[in-house]
Every structure is written in structure tokens, then in C-alpha cells.
Write a protein that holds these residues in place. Sequence first.
Motif, PDB file in Angstrom:
ATOM      1  N   UNK A   1      38.318  31.254  21.906  1.00 58.64           N
ATOM      2  CA  UNK A   1      37.800  32.450  21.240  1.00 58.64           C
ATOM      3  C   UNK A   1      36.288  32.480  21.211  1.00 58.64           C
ATOM      4  N   UNK A   2      35.649  31.317  21.240  1.00 59.83           N
ATOM      5  CA  UNK A   2      34.191  31.309  21.179  1.00 59.83           C
ATOM      6  C   UNK A   2      33.570  31.854  22.461  1.00 59.83           C
ATOM      7  N   UNK A   3      34.356  31.958  23.519  1.00 65.69           N
ATOM      8  CA  UNK A   3      33.818  32.545  24.749  1.00 65.69           C
ATOM      9  C   UNK A   3      33.469  34.016  24.549  1.00 65.69           C
ATOM     10  N   UNK A   4      34.008  34.609  23.473  1.00 68.55           N
ATOM     11  CA  UNK A   4      33.784  36.012  23.210  1.00 68.55           C
ATOM     12  C   UNK A   4      32.661  36.241  22.209  1.00 68.55           C
TER      13      UNK A   4
ATOM     14  N   UNK B   1      39.398  19.968  26.475  1.00 66.92           N
ATOM     15  CA  UNK B   1      38.287  19.621  27.368  1.00 66.92           C
ATOM     16  C   UNK B   1      37.184  20.671  27.287  1.00 66.92           C
ATOM     17  N   UNK B   2      35.952  20.301  27.617  1.00 70.18           N
ATOM     18  CA  UNK B   2      34.854  21.278  27.631  1.00 70.18           C
ATOM     19  C   UNK B   2      35.223  22.501  28.455  1.00 70.18           C
ATOM     20  N   UNK B   3      34.746  23.663  28.009  1.00 71.26           N
ATOM     21  CA  UNK B   3      35.108  24.928  28.652  1.00 71.26           C
ATOM     22  C   UNK B   3      34.743  24.919  30.125  1.00 71.26           C
ATOM     23  N   UNK B   4      35.718  25.279  30.955  1.00 76.07           N
ATOM     24  CA  UNK B   4      35.482  25.413  32.390  1.00 76.07           C
ATOM     25  C   UNK B   4      35.280  26.883  32.715  1.00 76.07           C
ATOM     26  N   UNK B   5      34.879  27.151  33.954  1.00 72.22           N
ATOM     27  CA  UNK B   5      34.601  28.522  34.345  1.00 72.22           C
ATOM     28  C   UNK B   5      35.809  29.433  34.271  1.00 72.22           C
ATOM     29  N   UNK B   6      37.019  28.857  34.337  1.00 70.03           N
ATOM     30  CA  UNK B   6      38.220  29.688  34.348  1.00 70.03           C
ATOM     31  C   UNK B   6      38.851  29.824  32.970  1.00 70.03           C
ATOM     32  N   UNK B   7      38.164  29.366  31.911  1.00 73.74           N
ATOM     33  CA  UNK B   7      38.762  29.384  30.577  1.00 73.74           C
ATOM     34  C   UNK B   7      39.078  30.804  30.122  1.00 73.74           C
ATOM     35  N   UNK B   8      38.157  31.733  30.347  1.00 74.87           N
ATOM     36  CA  UNK B   8      38.404  33.110  29.920  1.00 74.87           C
ATOM     37  C   UNK B   8      39.558  33.715  30.734  1.00 74.87           C
TER      38      UNK B   8
END
Length: 287
Positions: free
Chosen positions: A11-14, A75-82
Motif C-alpha cells: 500500500x505504501x507504493x501509493x 522482501x524489499x519492494x521490487x519493480x513489479x510490486x505494484x
Amino acid sequence: MRWRAGLVAVAVLLAGCARPAPPVDARPALWRVSDADTTIWLIGTIHALPPQVRWETPTVRAAIAAADTLVLEVPPAAGDAHAQFEAMARAPGLPPLSARVAPADRALLARGIAAAGQSAGDLQGYRTWGAALVLGSAGGHVSDASGDLGVEPVLAERFRGKAIGALETRAGQLRLFDRLPEAAQRVLLLDAAQDAVDPARGYRTLLAAWVKGDAAALAATLASVRRNPALADALIVQRNRRWADAIVRRMARPGRVLVAVGAGHLVGAGSVVDLLRARGMKVERLQ
């Protein structure tokens, strides 16, 4: 917001961008579990922070420097998390969100969607839990918080070159929400709408408790989850038990580990800290 304390890293990606503000010195809750040859620090995290919050106190910096391994929730957010979130949170043929709540709750939902800077069309196609997480990002927007400044990405950078592990997978964490009964997902949705309408109730309350390391106030932020048995069992009780078991197993091997999980999991009855003490572990609060 309350039910999101430490529960959904995606959710923090937003979360929104930050603006300059006076510095705020924080003292996040920190514990140490130790025996003769193993030390594990437990730090309560918040997944998105405004830029003015300074939380790396001397005590925290000492734990970071001493630990040889970092363990996060996921794991730390990767580029494909969203993209992973979008794939799991959407489904064809879903009814409108307004049809998924009682008529008496539709006005609150509409206000929450508007306060979050969304429209009903933006949220159409999301499963109920997915829409709740999208609305949950509003707390970061109104408080100038950014997921990039959250505790986890900062710690991942500090541990660059060292070992980094995780207690859960990102997909596994999302499945916790996807497996919730629809009625429980609707509780999350309305809670998210209420927090969007009243940020002081949600993210700002969590942030104020976290900055002070106030265990009682942090535990109170999970009250809405604990009132629903299905939510409490899936999102708090079972996860706390699994994480405590993992820490006990890790204590059997020598080493120095920093474990960083959502602050709400380390406070209150049935917390990871409580469970470790019940297992006979020596747990000291350092900050």
C-alpha cells in the motif's frame, strides 16, 4: 490508518510526495531479545513517513550497526510490486463498491472515495480488500508521507551488502487479504473510507503514537481489526504466532539480527513481544 499498521507493505507504493516541514524527532519502540550467543532487535515500523521525521536515534543506529542480518515482513519492494498488487486485487464482473456496503454506509463510502482523491470509476474492478488498500493511501497524501521514506526501505539501504530476509512473501501477504470473508473485507473498506474522511483518526493517530513509541496508543490503533474475529485472526493473531515461532527458531543459532515489522504487531495482548516472553525468551525494551 489503523488497520494498516504494519500489515500491507504494497500500500505504501501509493503514498504521496512530501513537502518541507520542521523536523520531528521520533523514538520508535525497540526491543532486544538475547541469550548467550544470539541477539535479535525488534523495531516497530511505519510503512510511510513524512520527510521531517527523524527516527534513527543513537540506540537505533547502534542496533543497525551491530546487526549482520535484517529481517522484514516482506522482501524489499521490487519493480513489479505494484503490478503484483494490481493482478491480485482486480477481478472481472464485480459489482460496484456502493452495492457491496449497506445503504446506510454508502454516503460514508462516497465521502471517503472523494477525500482519497479517487472516483467510483477508479475503484471499479477492485476486489473489496484492494479498494480498501487504495483508499488507505489517502493517509499518506494528507500527511505528506512517502513510502520511499518508510522505515523498511531506509533499513534496506542501511543493510546494503548485508543479508536481508523476510518473514512472508509479498504474494503471501496479499493472499491474507484475498482469503478474508467478503464481510470482513467490507469492514476494511468502510474503515478506510472513515480514515480518508478523517485523517486525524487514521494515519495521523498512528504516526503520533509511533513517534512517541507509545505502546498503549499503538495497540489502540488496531482496535477496529480486533473487534472483528475474522480480521483479527488472519491479520494479527496467526501472523504474530508465526513470526514469534520464527524468532524462537532463529535464537537457536548464533548471530545478530534486526527484525523490523509493523509497530502494531509488537504491542498489546498477544503481540510478538508477549508471545516471546511466554516462551521464556529474555526480552528488554531499549527505547
